[in-house]
Motif scaffolding. Structure first.
Motif: not given
Length: 198
Positions: A44-54
């Motif tokens: 799930l780290v590879w979904f870039f939820h912090g880098i891209l999303g938030a």
């Protein structure tokens, strides 16, 4: 509150939140400060939820809100500044994008917390020991099961803390962006500034 001040406050708040989200997501790649093989990092780290999303999806609206916050008039329909009207409308559109980024981060972080980390249970094979557990048997409520993961050291605590931080940041960003959408639309449609009459 004046739309201009509201936009400025939200923009100022979003910038450090986005920076923290990016740093937290990057730290998830290095559990307990270790450099792992790509196949040993939680998927799930590879979904870039912090880098891209938030992160990136929120930085852009934050700068736009700061720009809208520097305009002279608090209203959009007071006939003084058409550029402010355009800025506020654009900030609303970008705030929707920021809301989507924050919500995306919150969803992926929730899944990361529920599913647990990828770890070595002692036989040299990396797997997800908690992923198929029911909510009642979830590792978050039973810390005695944390000893299942042998490597990387403290991986569960690392993931829980960082995914929790990202979850909180995503929720806060989504709420702030939603406030900006409502505030900006109200100002654009209704206007908040009274013309001065001589």
């Amino acid at each position: 509150m004046c739309t201009r001040k509201c936009s400025k406050c939200i923009g100022i708040t979003l910038l450090p939140l986005a920076a923290c989200a990016i740093v937290s997501n990057i730290l998830l790649y290095f559990p307990n400060g270790q450099v792992l093989q790509l196949s040993e990092i939680t998927d799930l780290v590879w979904f870039f939820h912090g880098i891209l999303g938030a992160g990136m999806l929120v930085i852009l609206p934050a700068f736009m809100m700061l720009g809208a916050g520097r305009a002279r008039c608090c209203a959009n329909r007071c006939g003084v500044s058409g550029s402010f009207s355009f800025q506020m409308l654009l900030s609303v559109v970008l705030a929707v994008l920021g809301f989507a980024g924050g919500a995306y981060c919150a969803v992926i972080s929730s899944l990361g917390l529920i599913g647990g980390p990828l770890c070595d249970t002692g036989d040299g094979e990396y797997l997800y020991p908690f992923r198929n557990a029911s909510l009642e048997d979830n590792y978050l409520f039973n810390q005695t099961t944390w000893s299942i993961c042998k490597e990387p050291e403290n991986i569960i605590l690392w993931n829980v803390i960082l995914f929790s931080i990202l979850l909180a940041i995503g929720v806060i960003e989504a709420i702030l962006c939603l406030i900006q959408v409502v505030s900006g639309l109200a100002a654009f449609i209704c206007g908040t500034c009274m013309r001065r009459r001589k």
